[in-house]
Design an enzyme around this catalytic site. Structure first.
Site, PDB file in Angstrom:
ATOM      1  N   LYS A  22       5.955 -10.713 -42.892  1.00  0.00           N
ATOM      2  CA  LYS A  22       7.358 -10.640 -43.303  1.00  0.00           C
ATOM      3  C   LYS A  22       7.709  -9.165 -43.510  1.00  0.00           C
ATOM      4  O   LYS A  22       7.400  -8.581 -44.529  1.00  0.00           O
ATOM      5  CB  LYS A  22       7.589 -11.424 -44.587  1.00  0.00           C
ATOM      6  CG  LYS A  22       9.066 -11.524 -44.950  1.00  0.00           C
ATOM      7  CD  LYS A  22       9.316 -12.516 -46.091  1.00  0.00           C
ATOM      8  CE  LYS A  22      10.806 -12.626 -46.410  1.00  0.00           C
ATOM      9  NZ  LYS A  22      11.448 -11.311 -46.695  1.00  0.00           N
ATOM     10  N   LYS A  25       5.668 -15.078 -50.716  1.00  0.00           N
ATOM     11  CA  LYS A  25       5.828 -13.693 -51.166  1.00  0.00           C
ATOM     12  C   LYS A  25       4.557 -13.209 -51.845  1.00  0.00           C
ATOM     13  O   LYS A  25       3.998 -13.932 -52.681  1.00  0.00           O
ATOM     14  CB  LYS A  25       7.007 -13.580 -52.154  1.00  0.00           C
ATOM     15  CG  LYS A  25       8.342 -14.042 -51.611  1.00  0.00           C
ATOM     16  CD  LYS A  25       8.847 -13.235 -50.438  1.00  0.00           C
ATOM     17  CE  LYS A  25       9.543 -11.945 -50.818  1.00  0.00           C
ATOM     18  NZ  LYS A  25      10.946 -12.047 -51.183  1.00  0.00           N
ATOM     19  N   TYR A  37       8.324  11.406 -17.607  1.00  0.00           N
ATOM     20  CA  TYR A  37       9.537  10.762 -18.124  1.00  0.00           C
ATOM     21  C   TYR A  37      10.618  11.842 -18.325  1.00  0.00           C
ATOM     22  O   TYR A  37      11.753  11.698 -17.862  1.00  0.00           O
ATOM     23  CB  TYR A  37       9.257  10.052 -19.453  1.00  0.00           C
ATOM     24  CG  TYR A  37      10.484   9.380 -20.037  1.00  0.00           C
ATOM     25  CD1 TYR A  37      11.366  10.105 -20.853  1.00  0.00           C
ATOM     26  CD2 TYR A  37      10.807   8.059 -19.723  1.00  0.00           C
ATOM     27  CE1 TYR A  37      12.516   9.513 -21.345  1.00  0.00           C
ATOM     28  CE2 TYR A  37      11.950   7.457 -20.221  1.00  0.00           C
ATOM     29  CZ  TYR A  37      12.806   8.204 -21.029  1.00  0.00           C
ATOM     30  OH  TYR A  37      13.959   7.614 -21.503  1.00  0.00           O
ATOM     31  N   ASP A  38      10.238  12.914 -19.009  1.00  0.00           N
ATOM     32  CA  ASP A  38      11.223  13.954 -19.353  1.00  0.00           C
ATOM     33  C   ASP A  38      11.846  14.563 -18.089  1.00  0.00           C
ATOM     34  O   ASP A  38      13.057  14.814 -18.030  1.00  0.00           O
ATOM     35  CB  ASP A  38      10.565  15.067 -20.193  1.00  0.00           C
ATOM     36  CG  ASP A  38      10.113  14.528 -21.552  1.00  0.00           C
ATOM     37  OD1 ASP A  38       9.260  15.163 -22.199  1.00  0.00           O
ATOM     38  OD2 ASP A  38      10.615  13.424 -21.927  1.00  0.00           O
ATOM     39  N   ASP A  98       4.439  11.682 -20.678  1.00  0.00           N
ATOM     40  CA  ASP A  98       5.741  12.084 -21.218  1.00  0.00           C
ATOM     41  C   ASP A  98       6.462  13.065 -20.300  1.00  0.00           C
ATOM     42  O   ASP A  98       7.679  12.966 -20.112  1.00  0.00           O
ATOM     43  CB  ASP A  98       5.568  12.743 -22.597  1.00  0.00           C
ATOM     44  CG  ASP A  98       5.065  11.729 -23.620  1.00  0.00           C
ATOM     45  OD1 ASP A  98       4.927  12.089 -24.801  1.00  0.00           O
ATOM     46  OD2 ASP A  98       4.807  10.573 -23.206  1.00  0.00           O
ATOM     47  N   SER A 102      18.784 -16.951 -44.438  1.00  0.00           N
ATOM     48  CA  SER A 102      17.664 -16.227 -45.039  1.00  0.00           C
ATOM     49  C   SER A 102      16.488 -17.210 -45.094  1.00  0.00           C
ATOM     50  O   SER A 102      16.452 -18.150 -44.295  1.00  0.00           O
ATOM     51  CB  SER A 102      18.040 -15.707 -46.430  1.00  0.00           C
ATOM     52  OG  SER A 102      18.618 -16.763 -47.170  1.00  0.00           O
ATOM     53  N   LEU A 103      15.553 -16.995 -45.979  1.00  0.00           N
ATOM     54  CA  LEU A 103      14.360 -17.849 -46.009  1.00  0.00           C
ATOM     55  C   LEU A 103      14.148 -18.354 -47.429  1.00  0.00           C
ATOM     56  O   LEU A 103      14.395 -17.624 -48.392  1.00  0.00           O
ATOM     57  CB  LEU A 103      13.110 -17.041 -45.615  1.00  0.00           C
ATOM     58  CG  LEU A 103      12.849 -16.792 -44.142  1.00  0.00           C
ATOM     59  CD1 LEU A 103      11.714 -15.800 -43.988  1.00  0.00           C
ATOM     60  CD2 LEU A 103      12.519 -18.080 -43.414  1.00  0.00           C
TER      61      LEU A 103
HETATM   62  C1  LIG Z   1      13.540 -17.662 -39.393  1.00  0.00           C
HETATM   63  O1  LIG Z   1      14.142 -16.658 -40.206  1.00  0.00           O
HETATM   64  C2  LIG Z   1      13.403 -15.534 -40.482  1.00  0.00           C
HETATM   65  N1  LIG Z   1      12.211 -15.319 -39.899  1.00  0.00           N
HETATM   66  C3  LIG Z   1      11.514 -14.201 -40.196  1.00  0.00           C
HETATM   67  N2  LIG Z   1      10.306 -13.954 -39.607  1.00  0.00           N
HETATM   68  C4  LIG Z   1       9.623 -12.841 -39.900  1.00  0.00           C
HETATM   69  N3  LIG Z   1       8.438 -12.630 -39.300  1.00  0.00           N
HETATM   70  N4  LIG Z   1      10.063 -11.914 -40.788  1.00  0.00           N
HETATM   71  C5  LIG Z   1      11.258 -12.112 -41.403  1.00  0.00           C
HETATM   72  N5  LIG Z   1      11.696 -11.166 -42.291  1.00  0.00           N
HETATM   73  C6  LIG Z   1      12.040 -13.256 -41.133  1.00  0.00           C
HETATM   74  N6  LIG Z   1      13.243 -13.471 -41.725  1.00  0.00           N
HETATM   75  C7  LIG Z   1      13.935 -14.576 -41.413  1.00  0.00           C
HETATM   76  C8  LIG Z   1      15.278 -14.834 -42.050  1.00  0.00           C
END
Ligand SMILES: COc1nc2nc(N)nc(N)c2nc1C
Length: 308
Positions: free
Chosen positions: A110, A305, A32-33, A29, A78-79
């Site tokens: 996730k 989930k 770097y500093d 560090d 989204s997913l």
């Molecule tokens: C392909 O779209 C995504 N991929 C993801 N991958 C990970 N690992 N975590 C997420 N939260 C995520 N969210 C989205 C919308």
């Protein structure tokens, strides 16, 4: 003089990538500093030589009155979610049948944060934005520059857009709520809300105090970089200097997917950041092209989930 500036900036940005994104510092560090102070002094003497990718430009700048709107050329989707391994198995069987082959799946944690998009020109960070409604997000470049995990300069001068999650580590969250409480300010219900609130600050100095981080998981137009699978894309982004979550795994069948889920359901409480599930993605990008997306979600990925 120009060369002196270029070398100093480039050296500091390289050390910063190694430290924050690759977690492998190559200098202590204080080295770097000492170099950083040299640049600060030189920029004070020659303010006209300061560039946006200088590590001294991460924090500060004017307080904004609002955020510009940014249109996402390719929508930020989204997913789809599933809440049981049976539903997940149905998704996998269905996808394998659709493409008439048993494909590899990339399993990823996730991260429970805020989706962001980062744009680089010639290897330099030029714009960062929120997902917004998927089509239109907010320009939060100034705030994202305060996050050390986001490289200001990549190891290669590429034009690229990447997407990922900005999150607040559990330790930063506890510390923030303690500070908020001491100062009689609002405390945050969870780290995700705290990250969202921190990225929406009009004064980036406040964002800088919140100790946010990122995990980048999405490489736009991977064919431009000769990358054919999601797992290769993660390694490519890591090589450029992005912080990529190392706990991903390529699974060859449902048993291996189940094993990965069980492993991280166990490890969840001990991780230094919040996760709310596992994302399972077809590994070959050919499959992504073949099945495409619906209006809202990809057909080649699903989020499993965890039970709350
Ligand atoms: C392909 O779209 C995504 N991929 C993801 N991958 C990970 N690992 N975590 C997420 N939260 C995520 N969210 C989205 C919308």
């Amino acid at each position: 003089l120009q060369q002196q500036f270029d070398e100093l900036r480039s050296q500091l940005n390289t050390w910063s990538r190694e430290y924050y994104s690759l977690d492998k510092p190559s200098v202590p560090d204080d080295v770097y500093d000492q170099k950083y102070q040299e640049l600060v002094k030189l920029e004070k003497a020659h303010p006209e030589m300061v560039t946006p990718d200088s590590p001294t430009q991460r924090v500060g700048g004017q307080v904004l009155t609002g955020f510009e709107k940014i249109g996402h050329e390719i929508p930020m989707l989204s997913l789809g979610d599933v809440f049981s391994k049976e539903e997940l198995a149905d998704f996998v069987v269905n996808l394998d049948q659709t493409v008439h082959q048993q494909i590899d799946y990339n399993c990823e944690l996730k991260i429970d944060g805020l989706a962001i998009s980062l744009v680089y020109r010639n290897g330099k960070f030029v714009q960062g934005s929120t997902r917004g409604n998927g089509q239109i997000g907010e320009d939060i470049t100034q705030n994202l520059k305060t996050i050390n995990a986001i490289p200001l300069e990549l190891s290669e001068p590429v034009d690229v857009e990447v997407r990922g999650e900005c999150y607040m580590p559990k330790a930063s969250f506890v510390e923030l709520n303690q500070r908020q409480e001491e100062q009689g300010k609002q405390i945050f219900a969870n780290a995700r809300n705290a990250a969202a609130g921190s990225l929406r600050q009009l004064d980036s100095r406040i964002t800088a105090e919140r100790k946010l981080s990122t995990f980048i998981y999405y490489l736009m137009e991977p064919e431009k970089f000769g990358v054919t699978t999601q797992s290769e894309a993660l390694e490519k982004m890591r090589s450029w200097g992005f912080k990529v979550n190392p706990d991903y795994q390529v699974a060859h069948n449902m048993d291996e997917i189940r094993a990965y889920i069980d492993e991280y359901q166990q490890k969840r409480a001990s991780l230094p950041y919040d996760i709310d599930g596992i994302v399972i993605k077809a590994n070959p990008f050919k499959v992504h092209e073949e099945v495409g997306n619906t209006v809202k979600v990809p057909r080649w990925a699903i989020a499993y989930k965890f039970p709350p």
